[in-house]
Structures are given as C-alpha cells and as structure tokens.
Design a protein around this motif. Structure first.
Motif, PDB file in Angstrom:
ATOM      1  N   PHE A  42       0.792  -1.285   0.022  1.00 14.00           N
ATOM      2  CA  PHE A  42       0.183   0.160  -0.116  1.00 14.00           C
ATOM      3  C   PHE A  42       0.733   1.420  -0.049  1.00 14.00           C
ATOM      4  O   PHE A  42       0.791   2.233  -0.861  1.00 14.00           O
ATOM      5  CB  PHE A  42      -0.923  -0.027   1.115  1.00 14.00           C
ATOM      6  CG  PHE A  42      -2.019   0.947   1.119  1.00 14.00           C
ATOM      7  CD1 PHE A  42      -3.112   1.058   0.244  1.00 14.00           C
ATOM      8  CD2 PHE A  42      -1.970   2.222   1.828  1.00 14.00           C
ATOM      9  CE1 PHE A  42      -3.951   1.930   0.083  1.00 14.00           C
ATOM     10  CE2 PHE A  42      -2.981   3.113   2.000  1.00 14.00           C
ATOM     11  CZ  PHE A  42      -4.053   2.964   1.108  1.00 14.00           C
ATOM     12  N   ASN A  43       1.980   1.265   0.814  1.00 15.71           N
ATOM     13  CA  ASN A  43       2.852   2.488   1.058  1.00 15.71           C
ATOM     14  C   ASN A  43       3.614   2.567  -0.253  1.00 15.71           C
ATOM     15  O   ASN A  43       3.885   3.777  -0.829  1.00 15.71           O
ATOM     16  CB  ASN A  43       3.589   2.379   2.124  1.00 15.71           C
ATOM     17  CG  ASN A  43       2.787   2.610   3.503  1.00 15.71           C
ATOM     18  OD1 ASN A  43       1.913   3.156   3.524  1.00 15.71           O
ATOM     19  ND2 ASN A  43       3.197   2.014   4.496  1.00 15.71           N
ATOM     20  N   THR A  44       3.999   1.514  -1.172  1.00 17.83           N
ATOM     21  CA  THR A  44       4.725   1.669  -2.297  1.00 17.83           C
ATOM     22  C   THR A  44       3.607   2.253  -3.248  1.00 17.83           C
ATOM     23  O   THR A  44       4.275   3.080  -4.202  1.00 17.83           O
ATOM     24  CB  THR A  44       4.847   0.128  -3.006  1.00 17.83           C
ATOM     25  OG1 THR A  44       5.807  -0.395  -1.800  1.00 17.83           O
ATOM     26  CG2 THR A  44       5.553  -0.049  -4.222  1.00 17.83           C
ATOM     27  N   CYS A  45       2.499   1.843  -3.285  1.00 15.60           N
ATOM     28  CA  CYS A  45       1.431   2.542  -4.112  1.00 15.60           C
ATOM     29  C   CYS A  45       1.436   4.015  -4.013  1.00 15.60           C
ATOM     30  O   CYS A  45       1.396   4.826  -4.805  1.00 15.60           O
ATOM     31  CB  CYS A  45       0.027   1.801  -4.079  1.00 15.60           C
ATOM     32  SG  CYS A  45      -1.105   2.581  -4.793  1.00 15.60           S
ATOM     33  N   LEU A  46       1.217   4.282  -2.787  1.00 21.49           N
ATOM     34  CA  LEU A  46       1.166   5.797  -2.263  1.00 21.49           C
ATOM     35  C   LEU A  46       2.442   6.632  -2.612  1.00 21.49           C
ATOM     36  O   LEU A  46       2.299   7.618  -3.193  1.00 21.49           O
ATOM     37  CB  LEU A  46       0.872   5.854  -0.819  1.00 21.49           C
ATOM     38  CG  LEU A  46      -0.509   5.680  -0.199  1.00 21.49           C
ATOM     39  CD1 LEU A  46      -0.594   5.515   1.224  1.00 21.49           C
ATOM     40  CD2 LEU A  46      -1.227   6.680  -0.680  1.00 21.49           C
ATOM     41  N   GLY A  47       3.536   6.027  -2.320  1.00 22.32           N
ATOM     42  CA  GLY A  47       4.716   6.616  -2.781  1.00 22.32           C
ATOM     43  C   GLY A  47       5.139   6.962  -4.178  1.00 22.32           C
ATOM     44  O   GLY A  47       5.517   7.870  -4.655  1.00 22.32           O
ATOM     45  N   LEU A  48       4.668   5.870  -4.807  1.00 23.72           N
ATOM     46  CA  LEU A  48       4.827   5.848  -6.227  1.00 23.72           C
ATOM     47  C   LEU A  48       3.788   7.094  -7.152  1.00 23.72           C
ATOM     48  O   LEU A  48       4.373   7.671  -7.984  1.00 23.72           O
ATOM     49  CB  LEU A  48       4.980   4.438  -7.160  1.00 23.72           C
ATOM     50  CG  LEU A  48       6.254   3.984  -6.685  1.00 23.72           C
ATOM     51  CD1 LEU A  48       6.012   2.494  -7.376  1.00 23.72           C
ATOM     52  CD2 LEU A  48       7.300   4.494  -7.608  1.00 23.72           C
ATOM     53  N   LEU A  49       2.617   7.005  -6.515  1.00 26.98           N
ATOM     54  CA  LEU A  49       1.699   7.776  -7.183  1.00 26.98           C
ATOM     55  C   LEU A  49       1.041   9.138  -6.335  1.00 26.98           C
ATOM     56  O   LEU A  49       0.152   9.678  -6.749  1.00 26.98           O
ATOM     57  CB  LEU A  49       0.345   6.945  -7.274  1.00 26.98           C
ATOM     58  CG  LEU A  49       0.670   5.619  -8.209  1.00 26.98           C
ATOM     59  CD1 LEU A  49      -0.579   4.596  -8.256  1.00 26.98           C
ATOM     60  CD2 LEU A  49       1.164   6.063  -9.555  1.00 26.98           C
ATOM     61  N   ILE A  50       1.859   9.473  -5.412  1.00 29.50           N
ATOM     62  CA  ILE A  50       1.424  10.576  -4.509  1.00 29.50           C
ATOM     63  C   ILE A  50       1.323  11.984  -5.308  1.00 29.50           C
ATOM     64  O   ILE A  50       0.525  12.765  -5.179  1.00 29.50           O
ATOM     65  CB  ILE A  50       2.255  10.711  -3.474  1.00 29.50           C
ATOM     66  CG1 ILE A  50       1.552  11.752  -2.379  1.00 29.50           C
ATOM     67  CG2 ILE A  50       3.671  11.154  -3.557  1.00 29.50           C
ATOM     68  CD1 ILE A  50       0.284  11.137  -1.744  1.00 29.50           C
ATOM     69  N   ASP A  51       2.082  12.187  -6.411  1.00 24.61           N
ATOM     70  CA  ASP A  51       2.153  13.124  -7.300  1.00 24.61           C
ATOM     71  C   ASP A  51       1.490  13.329  -8.559  1.00 24.61           C
ATOM     72  O   ASP A  51       1.551  14.189  -9.327  1.00 24.61           O
ATOM     73  CB  ASP A  51       3.760  13.608  -7.431  1.00 24.61           C
ATOM     74  CG  ASP A  51       4.638  12.472  -8.452  1.00 24.61           C
ATOM     75  OD1 ASP A  51       3.872  11.506  -8.481  1.00 24.61           O
ATOM     76  OD2 ASP A  51       5.553  12.693  -8.993  1.00 24.61           O
ATOM     77  N   ARG A  52       0.598  12.050  -8.591  1.00 28.80           N
ATOM     78  CA  ARG A  52      -0.247  11.986  -9.868  1.00 28.80           C
ATOM     79  C   ARG A  52      -1.670  12.158  -9.443  1.00 28.80           C
ATOM     80  O   ARG A  52      -2.082  12.284  -8.579  1.00 28.80           O
ATOM     81  CB  ARG A  52       0.102  10.561 -10.505  1.00 28.80           C
ATOM     82  CG  ARG A  52       1.393   9.919 -10.680  1.00 28.80           C
ATOM     83  CD  ARG A  52       2.073  10.893 -11.754  1.00 28.80           C
ATOM     84  NE  ARG A  52       1.641  11.168 -12.714  1.00 28.80           N
ATOM     85  CZ  ARG A  52       1.706  12.527 -13.290  1.00 28.80           C
ATOM     86  NH1 ARG A  52       2.459  13.402 -12.945  1.00 28.80           N
ATOM     87  NH2 ARG A  52       0.994  12.801 -14.451  1.00 28.80           N
ATOM     88  N   PRO A  53      -2.464  12.444 -10.539  1.00 26.41           N
ATOM     89  CA  PRO A  53      -3.833  12.758 -10.014  1.00 26.41           C
ATOM     90  C   PRO A  53      -4.581  11.557 -10.106  1.00 26.41           C
ATOM     91  O   PRO A  53      -5.121  10.900 -11.123  1.00 26.41           O
ATOM     92  CB  PRO A  53      -4.217  13.675 -11.423  1.00 26.41           C
ATOM     93  CG  PRO A  53      -3.286  13.213 -12.545  1.00 26.41           C
ATOM     94  CD  PRO A  53      -2.118  12.877 -12.011  1.00 26.41           C
ATOM     95  N   VAL A  54      -4.638  11.041  -8.461  1.00 26.89           N
ATOM     96  CA  VAL A  54      -5.239   9.744  -8.436  1.00 26.89           C
ATOM     97  C   VAL A  54      -6.607   9.864  -7.964  1.00 26.89           C
ATOM     98  O   VAL A  54      -6.721  10.534  -6.817  1.00 26.89           O
ATOM     99  CB  VAL A  54      -4.315   8.851  -7.531  1.00 26.89           C
ATOM    100  CG1 VAL A  54      -5.140   7.642  -7.040  1.00 26.89           C
ATOM    101  CG2 VAL A  54      -3.186   8.450  -8.119  1.00 26.89           C
ATOM    102  N   LEU A  55      -7.767   9.418  -8.664  1.00 24.43           N
ATOM    103  CA  LEU A  55      -9.057   9.411  -8.302  1.00 24.43           C
ATOM    104  C   LEU A  55      -9.020   8.103  -7.361  1.00 24.43           C
ATOM    105  O   LEU A  55      -9.136   6.938  -7.893  1.00 24.43           O
ATOM    106  CB  LEU A  55     -10.059   9.324  -9.200  1.00 24.43           C
ATOM    107  CG  LEU A  55     -11.605   9.201  -8.667  1.00 24.43           C
ATOM    108  CD1 LEU A  55     -11.784  10.362  -7.992  1.00 24.43           C
ATOM    109  CD2 LEU A  55     -12.512   9.224 -10.060  1.00 24.43           C
ATOM    110  N   PHE A  56      -9.325   8.156  -5.989  1.00 23.81           N
ATOM    111  CA  PHE A  56      -9.263   6.958  -5.084  1.00 23.81           C
ATOM    112  C   PHE A  56     -10.788   6.566  -4.953  1.00 23.81           C
ATOM    113  O   PHE A  56     -11.267   7.239  -4.110  1.00 23.81           O
ATOM    114  CB  PHE A  56      -8.450   7.228  -3.700  1.00 23.81           C
ATOM    115  CG  PHE A  56      -8.100   6.049  -2.964  1.00 23.81           C
ATOM    116  CD1 PHE A  56      -7.714   4.800  -3.550  1.00 23.81           C
ATOM    117  CD2 PHE A  56      -8.326   5.906  -1.722  1.00 23.81           C
ATOM    118  CE1 PHE A  56      -7.208   3.669  -2.938  1.00 23.81           C
ATOM    119  CE2 PHE A  56      -7.941   4.808  -1.094  1.00 23.81           C
ATOM    120  CZ  PHE A  56      -7.546   3.784  -1.402  1.00 23.81           C
ATOM    121  N   VAL A  57     -11.083   5.489  -5.450  1.00 25.66           N
ATOM    122  CA  VAL A  57     -12.423   4.892  -5.350  1.00 25.66           C
ATOM    123  C   VAL A  57     -12.409   3.896  -4.359  1.00 25.66           C
ATOM    124  O   VAL A  57     -12.010   2.645  -4.541  1.00 25.66           O
ATOM    125  CB  VAL A  57     -13.121   4.336  -6.814  1.00 25.66           C
ATOM    126  CG1 VAL A  57     -14.226   4.199  -6.831  1.00 25.66           C
ATOM    127  CG2 VAL A  57     -12.956   5.670  -7.895  1.00 25.66           C
TER     128      VAL A  57
END
Length: 136
Positions: A42-57
C-alpha cells in the motif's frame, strides 16, 4: 510464503505501480483495480503515485454479499473475500465510495464520470500519505 517468492511478488508490485506512474506521466489515463494486502504494498502505491492525479475509489459491499459472489464465481479460494475484507476496507479516505450491492455497474461508472467532470479535487491519496495509513 517463501522469502524468495515474497521478494519476487513485492518487486512485481513495485514494477506494476511504476508502470502506472509512467503511463500517467505520459498523459495516459489508467484504471487500476487492485487489492493492496499489506502495508508495504500500500505504501509503495502511495509513494509512487502521490504526485499523480489519483481518483481513489472505494468499492464496497457487505460481507454477506462477498460470500455470495465468491460462491457464484467458483474461481476463488473459499474464504478469500472475508479474509481480505478488513484489509481492503481499512483506508477511511476515498474520493468517492460506491456500494456495488445497491448500485449497478453502469451507475457506478456514471458516478465516477460525474465526479471527474465536476472538477473536484482528487485528495484522498494525499490525505492518506499525510496520515501514513496502511492496510495491514
């Protein structure tokens, strides 16, 4: 699970999210349907995508409904849905939550499109990062 298998899986997860990030950086919109079953992933996902426009559904339904669906599909290990339930639904921040027990797939899709068109900020990922939320 063997340590070497765990290392391979974690490496593949990192590669997967790195690929999603790369595609996003190139302007390609990506839909990712996944289960992050431990804090590290989960933290890998957050770390890599934090600066991207992620719509978290958040896609939800009751435990009873998950059990019913699991039996109908016949391609899942019995009990897997319930074993993952508390892990999958642990994050408390979503940009939008959809209950698939009460909404049909086309209704879910329309709600997501409506959210995107509303130009509301995608903020859940940033809030999760600040709170260091994990899933296990």
């Amino acid at each position: 699970m063997e340590v070497s298998a765990q290392i391979i899986i974690d490496s593949l997860v990192t590669l997967f999210y790195s690929t999603v990030k790369f595609m996003s950086e190139k302007g390609i919109n990506v839909v990712v349907d996944t289960v992050n079953d431990n804090d590290e992933r989960f933290n890998t996902c957050l770390g890599l995508l934090i600066d991207r426009p992620v719509l978290f559904v958040g896609v939800t339904c009751s435990k009873e409904e998950l059990i019913r669906r699991e039996k109908l599909r016949e391609d899942r290990q019995s009990g897997l849905a319930i074993a993952q339930y508390d892990i999958v639904y642990r994050p408390e921040e979503y940009d939008i939550e959809l209950n698939t027990e009460t909404l049909r797939p086309n209704e879910c899709a329309n709600l997501i499109v409506d959210f995107i068109r509303s130009i509301r900020e995608y903020s859940a990922f940033k809030k999760l990062d600040k709170r260091s939320v994990g899933v296990s």
